[in-house]
Design a protein around this motif. Structure first.
Motif, PDB file in Angstrom:
ATOM      1  N   PHE A 130       6.945  49.535  77.383  1.00  0.00           N
ATOM      2  CA  PHE A 130       6.762  49.269  75.956  1.00  0.00           C
ATOM      3  C   PHE A 130       7.782  48.238  75.480  1.00  0.00           C
ATOM      4  O   PHE A 130       7.431  47.271  74.799  1.00  0.00           O
ATOM      5  CB  PHE A 130       6.893  50.578  75.171  1.00  0.00           C
ATOM      6  CG  PHE A 130       6.662  50.432  73.701  1.00  0.00           C
ATOM      7  CD1 PHE A 130       5.380  50.290  73.199  1.00  0.00           C
ATOM      8  CD2 PHE A 130       7.722  50.435  72.819  1.00  0.00           C
ATOM      9  CE1 PHE A 130       5.160  50.154  71.843  1.00  0.00           C
ATOM     10  CE2 PHE A 130       7.520  50.298  71.463  1.00  0.00           C
ATOM     11  CZ  PHE A 130       6.237  50.153  70.972  1.00  0.00           C
ATOM     12  N   LEU A 131       9.043  48.426  75.844  1.00  0.00           N
ATOM     13  CA  LEU A 131      10.083  47.470  75.461  1.00  0.00           C
ATOM     14  C   LEU A 131       9.849  46.090  76.086  1.00  0.00           C
ATOM     15  O   LEU A 131      10.002  45.061  75.419  1.00  0.00           O
ATOM     16  CB  LEU A 131      11.461  47.986  75.870  1.00  0.00           C
ATOM     17  CG  LEU A 131      12.020  49.126  75.029  1.00  0.00           C
ATOM     18  CD1 LEU A 131      13.304  49.650  75.637  1.00  0.00           C
ATOM     19  CD2 LEU A 131      12.253  48.673  73.606  1.00  0.00           C
ATOM     20  N   LEU A 132       9.468  46.061  77.347  1.00  0.00           N
ATOM     21  CA  LEU A 132       9.215  44.798  78.027  1.00  0.00           C
ATOM     22  C   LEU A 132       8.057  44.038  77.385  1.00  0.00           C
ATOM     23  O   LEU A 132       8.163  42.835  77.104  1.00  0.00           O
ATOM     24  CB  LEU A 132       8.921  45.037  79.511  1.00  0.00           C
ATOM     25  CG  LEU A 132       8.560  43.800  80.321  1.00  0.00           C
ATOM     26  CD1 LEU A 132       9.765  42.893  80.462  1.00  0.00           C
ATOM     27  CD2 LEU A 132       8.020  44.196  81.669  1.00  0.00           C
ATOM     28  N   MET A 133       6.962  44.724  77.134  1.00  0.00           N
ATOM     29  CA  MET A 133       5.794  44.062  76.552  1.00  0.00           C
ATOM     30  C   MET A 133       6.078  43.584  75.130  1.00  0.00           C
ATOM     31  O   MET A 133       5.650  42.493  74.745  1.00  0.00           O
ATOM     32  CB  MET A 133       4.594  44.999  76.601  1.00  0.00           C
ATOM     33  CG  MET A 133       4.140  45.278  78.027  1.00  0.00           C
ATOM     34  SD  MET A 133       2.877  46.517  78.125  1.00  0.00           S
ATOM     35  CE  MET A 133       1.438  45.490  78.090  1.00  0.00           C
ATOM     36  N   ASN A 134       6.807  44.365  74.345  1.00  0.00           N
ATOM     37  CA  ASN A 134       7.153  43.933  72.992  1.00  0.00           C
ATOM     38  C   ASN A 134       8.127  42.758  73.015  1.00  0.00           C
ATOM     39  O   ASN A 134       8.068  41.888  72.146  1.00  0.00           O
ATOM     40  CB  ASN A 134       7.729  45.094  72.184  1.00  0.00           C
ATOM     41  CG  ASN A 134       6.640  45.984  71.640  1.00  0.00           C
ATOM     42  OD1 ASN A 134       5.527  45.539  71.402  1.00  0.00           O
ATOM     43  ND2 ASN A 134       6.952  47.239  71.444  1.00  0.00           N
ATOM     44  N   THR A 135       9.017  42.715  74.003  1.00  0.00           N
ATOM     45  CA  THR A 135       9.931  41.584  74.125  1.00  0.00           C
ATOM     46  C   THR A 135       9.167  40.303  74.442  1.00  0.00           C
ATOM     47  O   THR A 135       9.427  39.251  73.858  1.00  0.00           O
ATOM     48  CB  THR A 135      10.982  41.869  75.218  1.00  0.00           C
ATOM     49  OG1 THR A 135      11.687  43.067  74.887  1.00  0.00           O
ATOM     50  CG2 THR A 135      11.947  40.729  75.365  1.00  0.00           C
ATOM     51  N   VAL A 136       8.222  40.381  75.343  1.00  0.00           N
ATOM     52  CA  VAL A 136       7.392  39.215  75.675  1.00  0.00           C
ATOM     53  C   VAL A 136       6.585  38.780  74.451  1.00  0.00           C
ATOM     54  O   VAL A 136       6.518  37.587  74.131  1.00  0.00           O
ATOM     55  CB  VAL A 136       6.470  39.519  76.877  1.00  0.00           C
ATOM     56  CG1 VAL A 136       5.423  38.441  77.068  1.00  0.00           C
ATOM     57  CG2 VAL A 136       7.291  39.710  78.137  1.00  0.00           C
ATOM     58  N   GLY A 151       1.788  48.042  70.484  1.00  0.00           N
ATOM     59  CA  GLY A 151       3.018  48.009  69.714  1.00  0.00           C
ATOM     60  C   GLY A 151       3.133  46.929  68.672  1.00  0.00           C
ATOM     61  O   GLY A 151       2.545  47.013  67.607  1.00  0.00           O
ATOM     62  N   LEU A 152       3.893  45.898  68.963  1.00  0.00           N
ATOM     63  CA  LEU A 152       4.292  44.899  67.983  1.00  0.00           C
ATOM     64  C   LEU A 152       3.110  44.173  67.343  1.00  0.00           C
ATOM     65  O   LEU A 152       3.096  43.959  66.139  1.00  0.00           O
ATOM     66  CB  LEU A 152       5.234  43.888  68.644  1.00  0.00           C
ATOM     67  CG  LEU A 152       5.876  42.865  67.738  1.00  0.00           C
ATOM     68  CD1 LEU A 152       6.793  43.557  66.750  1.00  0.00           C
ATOM     69  CD2 LEU A 152       6.639  41.850  68.546  1.00  0.00           C
TER      70      LEU A 152
END
Length: 186
Positions: free
Chosen positions: A41-47, A160-161
């Protein structure tokens, strides 16, 4: 089943449960299964945030460069499609810029201020493309307000984002860039 057989079977079950509780074979698997969704989740939102930030920066930079050219030009005022094409040629990283960018340019009187509509129009790909909202090229020494609005498709549309952003009916994220300039005298 007799009473002693029942006790023997309960004792075997308790013993098996005790042995199962003492074993540590699956600890890493359980921790991995709990932690990896949060990391993904964090990785995909960062991208996603990185891609949105790059495209927003490119849109703002392209609009600023185009406005600089408009401000300094003393020739014939440019029309909507010419300005849109200039912004798109300078934007670089933005996909389908020519079809997803919408410009609005209005003359603003600095002495009798009236607010510009705070909600810009973006192209909504589900509906038909709307005509230009308001595009006045302006004359010498007039204060002009220009706003660019672009609808982009998110990298991870339902994770997410992207769901929490300003989306249109097609799930595209809206990016805005604004600028103001005074037309140089001719």
């Amino acid at each position: 089943m007799t009473g002693s057989a029942r006790r023997y079977s309960l004792t075997r079950i308790r013993s098996a449960l005790r042995l199962f509780r003492k074993r540590e074979d699956g600890n890493a698997t359980v921790e991995f299964a709990i932690v990896i969704p949060a990391f993904l989740f964090l990785l995909m939102n960062t991208v996603e945030l990185g891609m949105i930030t790059i495209q927003q920066s490119m849109l703002e930079r392209a609009l600023d460069q185009t406005v600089r050219g408009l401000r300094l030009s003393t020739g014939v005022p440019k029309q909507h499609n010419e300005i849109r094409d200039e912004v798109c040629s300078r934007s670089g990283f933005i996909r389908n810029c020519g079809t997803s960018l919408r410009l609005e340019m209005v003359q603003v009187d600095p002495y009798a201020w009236s607010a510009v509509d705070p909600d810009p129009d973006c192209i909504n790909r589900v509906e038909d493309v709307q005509p230009v909202r308001s595009f006045v090229t302006g004359a010498s020494n007039e204060l002009m307000f220009i706003r660019a609005c672009m609808a982009i498709k998110p990298v991870f549309p339902h994770w997410g984002l992207a769901d929490d952003m300003d989306n249109d009916l097609d799930g595209r994220i809206r990016l805005y860039a604004t600028s103001a300039f005074v037309q140089e005298p001719r």
